[in-house]
Motif scaffolding. Structure first.
Motif: not given
Length: 192
Positions: A60-61, A100-102, A108-109, A135-138
């Motif tokens: 996924i990452a 609020h980017l993060f 979005i995930r 953000a994606v990893v979290t």
């Protein structure tokens, strides 16, 4: 075909490696199916839990980073830049996205249908790769662990393990997950 698969599963070292690679590749095609399949394989003892989770996470990452890279490379093409910049809602979408980017990347995930657009747009806007990846990893860790845990726990149930229909859990779980995704999408996009 089933005999070949069973003989691969009997050879533990080879099968674990191939299952690990298969989960990564499957996540490029359909992330939710990769999570469900990895959880089922782990619940049946065919793949260690740590390997299953790692394969999902890597798949996924790296897929999300590839979308970011695709957007980033799109900046090089003048026709792509012009087409995007001429879109009437682009300035507003860009401003809302960068605010609020993060949090936006995190959300979005969880909203199907926005991942490809959102992550590619992140690369096109040259958002900081560290912030994007964080953000994606979290979000990926949270989502994958939650879904994996539920499917794994259900797959461990004695009554299910004892039946010959335990592989039906994959399509049933996938259908349930797709239904939840559709509900999330409708709910989230309703307010936009």
């Amino acid at each position: 075909m089933l005999e070949a698969l069973q003989s691969m599963l009997d050879d533990r070292t080879t099968s674990v490696t191939w299952l690990f690679i298969g989960i990564i590749l499957l996540s490029y095609v359909l992330e939710d199916l990769a999570i469900v399949t990895a959880a089922i394989l782990a619940s049946q003892g065919n793949l260690p839990i740590s390997w299953a989770l790692l394969a999902i996470f890597i798949g996924i990452a790296t897929g999300d980073l590839a979308l970011y890279g695709l957007g980033r490379s799109g900046r090089r093409f003048r026709c792509v830049r012009l087409k995007l910049l001429k879109m009437p809602y682009f300035p507003m979408a860009k401003q809302r996205f960068e605010t609020h980017l993060f949090l936006n990347l995190f959300i979005i995930r969880f909203v199907p249908g926005l991942r490809t657009v959102g992550f590619t747009l992140s690369g096109f806007l040259a958002l900081p790769v560290g912030l994007f990846f964080g953000a994606v990893v979290t979000a990926t860790a949270l989502w994958s662990s939650l879904v994996f845990g539920i499917i794994y726990t259900f797959g461990q149930q004695t009554w299910l393990v004892a039946t010959q229909y335990q592989w039906l859990l994959i399509p049933v779980a996938l259908l349930g997950l797709l239904s939840v995704n559709r509900l999330i999408k409708k709910t989230y996009l309703k307010g936009c």
